[in-house]
Write a protein that holds these residues in place. Structure first.
Motif, PDB file in Angstrom:
ATOM      1  N   SER A  60      16.398  43.028 -21.296  1.00  0.00           N
ATOM      2  CA  SER A  60      15.126  42.320 -21.350  1.00  0.00           C
ATOM      3  C   SER A  60      15.234  40.989 -20.627  1.00  0.00           C
ATOM      4  CB  SER A  60      14.684  42.106 -22.789  1.00  0.00           C
ATOM      5  OG  SER A  60      15.691  41.466 -23.520  1.00  0.00           O
ATOM      6  N   TYR A  92       8.782  43.277 -23.426  1.00  0.00           N
ATOM      7  CA  TYR A  92       7.346  43.446 -23.667  1.00  0.00           C
ATOM      8  C   TYR A  92       7.065  44.362 -24.846  1.00  0.00           C
ATOM      9  CZ  TYR A  92       2.396  43.793 -22.610  1.00  0.00           C
ATOM     10  OH  TYR A  92       1.039  43.733 -22.682  1.00  0.00           O
ATOM     11  N   ASP A  93       7.951  45.333 -25.071  1.00  0.00           N
ATOM     12  CA  ASP A  93       7.776  46.233 -26.207  1.00  0.00           C
ATOM     13  C   ASP A  93       7.930  45.496 -27.544  1.00  0.00           C
ATOM     14  OD1 ASP A  93       7.379  48.338 -24.460  1.00  0.00           O
ATOM     15  OD2 ASP A  93       9.423  49.097 -24.641  1.00  0.00           O
ATOM     16  N   ASP A 118      10.004  45.388 -19.470  1.00  0.00           N
ATOM     17  CA  ASP A 118       9.530  46.300 -20.517  1.00  0.00           C
ATOM     18  C   ASP A 118      10.388  46.230 -21.776  1.00  0.00           C
ATOM     19  OD1 ASP A 118      11.674  47.558 -19.230  1.00  0.00           O
ATOM     20  OD2 ASP A 118      10.881  49.551 -19.581  1.00  0.00           O
ATOM     21  N   ILE A 155       7.820  41.699 -27.763  1.00  0.00           N
ATOM     22  CA  ILE A 155       7.043  40.459 -27.759  1.00  0.00           C
ATOM     23  C   ILE A 155       5.717  40.727 -27.064  1.00  0.00           C
ATOM     24  CG2 ILE A 155       6.976  38.061 -26.984  1.00  0.00           C
ATOM     25  CD1 ILE A 155      10.045  38.140 -26.925  1.00  0.00           C
ATOM     26  N   ASN A 156       4.644  40.769 -27.833  1.00  0.00           N
ATOM     27  CA  ASN A 156       3.347  41.032 -27.223  1.00  0.00           C
ATOM     28  C   ASN A 156       2.652  39.727 -26.841  1.00  0.00           C
ATOM     29  OD1 ASN A 156       2.004  40.001 -29.512  1.00  0.00           O
ATOM     30  ND2 ASN A 156       2.057  41.988 -30.517  1.00  0.00           N
ATOM     31  N   LYS A 157       1.488  39.846 -26.240  1.00  0.00           N
ATOM     32  CA  LYS A 157       0.758  38.672 -25.746  1.00  0.00           C
ATOM     33  C   LYS A 157       0.485  37.663 -26.860  1.00  0.00           C
ATOM     34  CE  LYS A 157      -3.346  37.415 -23.116  1.00  0.00           C
ATOM     35  NZ  LYS A 157      -4.540  37.911 -22.427  1.00  0.00           N
ATOM     36  N   ALA A 158       0.138  38.145 -28.046  1.00  0.00           N
ATOM     37  CA  ALA A 158      -0.134  37.240 -29.168  1.00  0.00           C
ATOM     38  C   ALA A 158       1.098  36.417 -29.525  1.00  0.00           C
ATOM     39  CB  ALA A 158      -0.617  38.030 -30.377  1.00  0.00           C
ATOM     40  N   HIS A 159       2.281  37.031 -29.490  1.00  0.00           N
ATOM     41  CA  HIS A 159       3.525  36.300 -29.766  1.00  0.00           C
ATOM     42  C   HIS A 159       3.750  35.217 -28.716  1.00  0.00           C
ATOM     43  CE1 HIS A 159       5.035  40.115 -31.890  1.00  0.00           C
ATOM     44  NE2 HIS A 159       4.752  39.230 -32.822  1.00  0.00           N
ATOM     45  N   SER A 186      15.385  42.105 -33.318  1.00  0.00           N
ATOM     46  CA  SER A 186      14.692  43.394 -33.276  1.00  0.00           C
ATOM     47  C   SER A 186      15.649  44.555 -33.048  1.00  0.00           C
ATOM     48  CB  SER A 186      13.644  43.392 -32.166  1.00  0.00           C
ATOM     49  OG  SER A 186      14.268  43.511 -30.897  1.00  0.00           O
TER      50      SER A 186
END
Length: 51
Positions: free
Chosen positions: A44, A6-7, A3, A9-13, A38
Motif C-alpha cells: 500500500s 484504498y480498500d 488499491d 482507508i476510504n474517502k471519509a477516513h 487492519s
C-alpha cells in the motif's frame, strides 16, 4: 492511494484524518497505523500533497 490502501482507508477516513490533524505527517502516521492494524496483506502507498 494504491488499491491495497484504498480498500482499508476510504474517502471519509481521508477527510476525517486531514481535518483532525494539525500536520500532514500526523495524518499519514494515522493512515499507516490504520493499515498496519487492519492486517492488510497487499502492498500500500498513500501520498498526500499540500497545495
Amino acid at each position: 492511494m494504491t488499491d491495497g490502501a484504498y480498500d482499508i482507508i476510504n474517502k471519509a477516513h481521508v477527510v476525517q484524518e486531514l481535518q483532525e490533524s494539525s500536520l500532514i505527517e500526523e495524518a499519514l502516521e494515522r493512515f499507516r497505523q490504520r493499515l498496519l492494524m487492519s492486517g492488510v496483506k497487499d502492498d500500500s502507498t498513500v501520498i498526500v500533497v499540500e497545495i
